[in-house]
Design a protein around this motif. Structure first.
Motif, PDB file in Angstrom:
ATOM      1  N   GLU A 269       6.112 -20.355  14.914  1.00 46.74           N
ATOM      2  CA  GLU A 269       4.847 -19.447  14.283  1.00 46.74           C
ATOM      3  C   GLU A 269       5.473 -18.132  14.443  1.00 46.74           C
ATOM      4  O   GLU A 269       5.149 -17.361  13.403  1.00 46.74           O
ATOM      5  N   ASP A 270       5.993 -17.658  15.582  1.00 45.32           N
ATOM      6  CA  ASP A 270       6.551 -16.244  15.720  1.00 45.32           C
ATOM      7  C   ASP A 270       7.838 -15.962  14.750  1.00 45.32           C
ATOM      8  O   ASP A 270       7.809 -14.796  14.314  1.00 45.32           O
ATOM      9  N   VAL A 271       8.660 -16.830  14.596  1.00 40.44           N
ATOM     10  CA  VAL A 271       9.675 -16.776  13.590  1.00 40.44           C
ATOM     11  C   VAL A 271       9.087 -16.647  12.205  1.00 40.44           C
ATOM     12  O   VAL A 271       9.890 -15.939  11.367  1.00 40.44           O
ATOM     13  N   GLU A 272       8.445 -17.508  11.671  1.00 38.46           N
ATOM     14  CA  GLU A 272       7.661 -17.221  10.287  1.00 38.46           C
ATOM     15  C   GLU A 272       6.999 -15.972  10.117  1.00 38.46           C
ATOM     16  O   GLU A 272       7.393 -15.379   9.217  1.00 38.46           O
TER      17      GLU A 272
ATOM     18  N   HIS B 292       7.401 -10.345   8.055  1.00 33.09           N
ATOM     19  CA  HIS B 292       7.334  -9.029   8.184  1.00 33.09           C
ATOM     20  C   HIS B 292       8.657  -8.455   7.491  1.00 33.09           C
ATOM     21  O   HIS B 292       8.441  -7.344   7.037  1.00 33.09           O
ATOM     22  N   ASN B 293       9.512  -8.970   7.631  1.00 35.91           N
ATOM     23  CA  ASN B 293      10.848  -8.347   7.252  1.00 35.91           C
ATOM     24  C   ASN B 293      10.903  -8.655   5.830  1.00 35.91           C
ATOM     25  O   ASN B 293      11.402  -7.391   5.111  1.00 35.91           O
ATOM     26  N   GLU B 294      10.729  -9.565   5.161  1.00 39.21           N
ATOM     27  CA  GLU B 294      10.331  -9.554   3.696  1.00 39.21           C
ATOM     28  C   GLU B 294       9.445  -8.410   3.255  1.00 39.21           C
ATOM     29  O   GLU B 294       9.904  -7.922   2.093  1.00 39.21           O
ATOM     30  N   LEU B 295       8.448  -8.364   3.795  1.00 37.97           N
ATOM     31  CA  LEU B 295       7.414  -7.342   3.223  1.00 37.97           C
ATOM     32  C   LEU B 295       7.943  -5.909   3.431  1.00 37.97           C
ATOM     33  O   LEU B 295       7.865  -5.090   2.484  1.00 37.97           O
ATOM     34  N   MET B 296       8.643  -5.705   4.479  1.00 37.91           N
ATOM     35  CA  MET B 296       9.144  -4.274   4.815  1.00 37.91           C
ATOM     36  C   MET B 296      10.307  -4.033   3.678  1.00 37.91           C
ATOM     37  O   MET B 296      10.751  -3.113   3.087  1.00 37.91           O
ATOM     38  N   HIS B 297      11.342  -5.178   3.288  1.00 36.09           N
ATOM     39  CA  HIS B 297      12.264  -5.063   2.413  1.00 36.09           C
ATOM     40  C   HIS B 297      11.703  -4.883   0.984  1.00 36.09           C
ATOM     41  O   HIS B 297      12.270  -4.022   0.462  1.00 36.09           O
ATOM     42  N   ASP B 298      10.647  -5.551   0.699  1.00 32.09           N
ATOM     43  CA  ASP B 298      10.026  -5.223  -0.664  1.00 32.09           C
ATOM     44  C   ASP B 298       9.433  -3.749  -0.826  1.00 32.09           C
ATOM     45  O   ASP B 298       9.616  -3.144  -1.746  1.00 32.09           O
ATOM     46  N   ILE B 299       8.676  -3.320   0.338  1.00 26.31           N
ATOM     47  CA  ILE B 299       8.407  -2.014   0.342  1.00 26.31           C
ATOM     48  C   ILE B 299       9.587  -0.897   0.051  1.00 26.31           C
ATOM     49  O   ILE B 299       9.337   0.082  -0.607  1.00 26.31           O
ATOM     50  N   THR B 300      10.613  -0.870   1.093  1.00 27.35           N
ATOM     51  CA  THR B 300      12.061  -0.114   0.805  1.00 27.35           C
ATOM     52  C   THR B 300      12.576  -0.167  -0.404  1.00 27.35           C
ATOM     53  O   THR B 300      12.773   0.911  -0.938  1.00 27.35           O
ATOM     54  N   GLU B 301      12.508  -1.263  -1.128  1.00 27.44           N
ATOM     55  CA  GLU B 301      13.361  -1.462  -2.246  1.00 27.44           C
ATOM     56  C   GLU B 301      12.327  -1.228  -3.448  1.00 27.44           C
ATOM     57  O   GLU B 301      12.985  -1.564  -4.678  1.00 27.44           O
ATOM     58  N   PHE B 302      11.318  -0.858  -3.432  1.00 28.00           N
ATOM     59  CA  PHE B 302      10.270  -0.857  -4.373  1.00 28.00           C
ATOM     60  C   PHE B 302      10.759   0.347  -5.537  1.00 28.00           C
ATOM     61  O   PHE B 302      10.997   1.496  -4.666  1.00 28.00           O
ATOM     62  N   ARG B 303      10.628   0.085  -6.445  1.00 30.84           N
ATOM     63  CA  ARG B 303      11.002   1.413  -7.522  1.00 30.84           C
ATOM     64  C   ARG B 303       9.568   1.825  -8.081  1.00 30.84           C
ATOM     65  O   ARG B 303       9.070   1.024  -8.911  1.00 30.84           O
ATOM     66  N   GLY B 304       9.410   3.117  -8.345  1.00 26.52           N
ATOM     67  CA  GLY B 304       8.459   3.481  -8.628  1.00 26.52           C
ATOM     68  C   GLY B 304       8.291   3.500 -10.389  1.00 26.52           C
ATOM     69  O   GLY B 304       7.211   3.736 -11.121  1.00 26.52           O
ATOM     70  N   GLU B 305       9.643   3.717 -10.763  1.00 23.42           N
ATOM     71  CA  GLU B 305       9.599   3.925 -12.414  1.00 23.42           C
ATOM     72  C   GLU B 305       9.294   2.609 -13.055  1.00 23.42           C
ATOM     73  O   GLU B 305       9.049   2.754 -14.315  1.00 23.42           O
ATOM     74  N   ARG B 306       9.098   1.470 -12.333  1.00 24.85           N
ATOM     75  CA  ARG B 306       8.745   0.008 -12.955  1.00 24.85           C
ATOM     76  C   ARG B 306       7.222   0.268 -13.085  1.00 24.85           C
ATOM     77  O   ARG B 306       6.615  -0.529 -13.991  1.00 24.85           O
ATOM     78  N   LEU B 307       6.496   1.071 -12.678  1.00 25.28           N
ATOM     79  CA  LEU B 307       4.934   1.029 -12.922  1.00 25.28           C
ATOM     80  C   LEU B 307       4.667   1.689 -14.376  1.00 25.28           C
ATOM     81  O   LEU B 307       5.404   2.386 -14.784  1.00 25.28           O
TER      82      LEU B 307
END
Length: 280
Positions: A44-47, A52-67
């Motif tokens: 459960e800790d690994v999952e 959490h890492n995937e969520l942080m990666h999506d937040i850092t790689e998010f591009r505002g011009e796509r909105l």
């Protein structure tokens, strides 16, 4: 001089503790090995860490011009006819209250009526007061000393038989062997209602239907006549008897009582009970 004063001001070490520190030998210490343990994370800790890492990666790689630009439209909901009528009535009531003229009120006088107690209430109050006076004014010096004797009554023949039956039943329940029980199948039967139950149900439904569909306009006006029934001769005699009894109790003189002695008898068991007790 300053160094000597500083040494004097230092706290002194206890002599016993000083001897233990001076006589301490490191050779007396035992060798121990330090083991470092790393607790592995659970599944459960690994999952959770991956999520959490995937969520942080999506937040850092998010591009505002796509909105995409969107416009918000506000809808104004008009009130219904019922809301308009309720608002009008509320305003009309408020205006009527605010414009009320207190000069139109008429002066009234409040009359307080004192209800006198009935004859039964007066008699009950007199009885209560007489009992209360008798209790509060009771003279303890008139009481006589009495000694209480406790006597042990032997059980009767029926009690002994009942106790034996209960003990035998309890022993059979405790020593009951479940292996002697036989398997049985439960058969559920759906009992249909009888002819009388059906007729009764129909009668109840018909009565309920007539009650629901009853027309009050068919009822005729009636006048209720209240009759005051006078008490009979037996009631008057009973009331007189109760009053005489109450007066006799209230005017009772304890000094007219005579002294009596109470004798308690202990019935001895019969010959049959003794023989039965010996045989048991």
């Amino acid at each position: 001089m300053s160094s000597e004063c500083a040494l004097k001001d230092l706290p002194k070490v206890d002599s016993v503790l000083k001897e233990q520190l001076e006589g301490f030998s490191p050779d007396k210490l035992k060798k121990t090995e330090t083991e470092e343990k790393h607790a592995l994370p659970t599944k459960e800790d690994v999952e959770q860490e991956k999520h959490h890492n995937e969520l942080m990666h999506d937040i850092t790689e998010f591009r505002g011009e796509r909105l995409k630009r969107t416009s918000t439209s506000e809808h104004i909901v008009l009130p219904t006819a019922q809301d308009v009528e309720a608002e009008k009535q509320a305003k009309a009531h408020l205006q009527a209250v605010e414009g009320f003229n207190a000069a139109n009120l008429k002066h009234t006088d409040t009359k307080e009526k004192i209800v006198l107690p009935a004859k039964e209430d007066i008699e009950k109050e007199k009885t209560h007061q007489s009992i209360f006076q008798g209790v509060t004014g009771f003279d303890k010096s008139q009481m006589r000393h009495a000694e209480t004797e406790e006597k042990v009554t032997l059980p009767a023949k029926e009690d002994i038989e009942r106790e034996r039956a209960q003990q035998g039943l309890l022993q059979r329940l405790v020593s009951f062997d479940k292996s002697e029980m036989k398997h049985t199948d439960t058969v559920e039967k759906n009992v249909l209602p009888s002819k009388e139950d059906i007729e009764m149900e129909r009668a109840q439904q018909g009565l309920l239907h007539r009650l629901v569909s009853f027309d009050k306009s068919e009822m005729k006006h009636t006048d209720t006549v209240e009759k005051n029934v006078l008490p009979s001769k037996e009631d008057i005699d009973a009331e007189k008897g109760q009053q005489a009894l109450r007066q006799g109790i209230e005017g009772f003189n304890p000094s007219a009582l005579k002294k009596t002695e109470t004798q308690e008898k202990n019935p001895l068991p019969t010959k049959e009970i003794i023989e039965q007790e010996k045989n048991s």
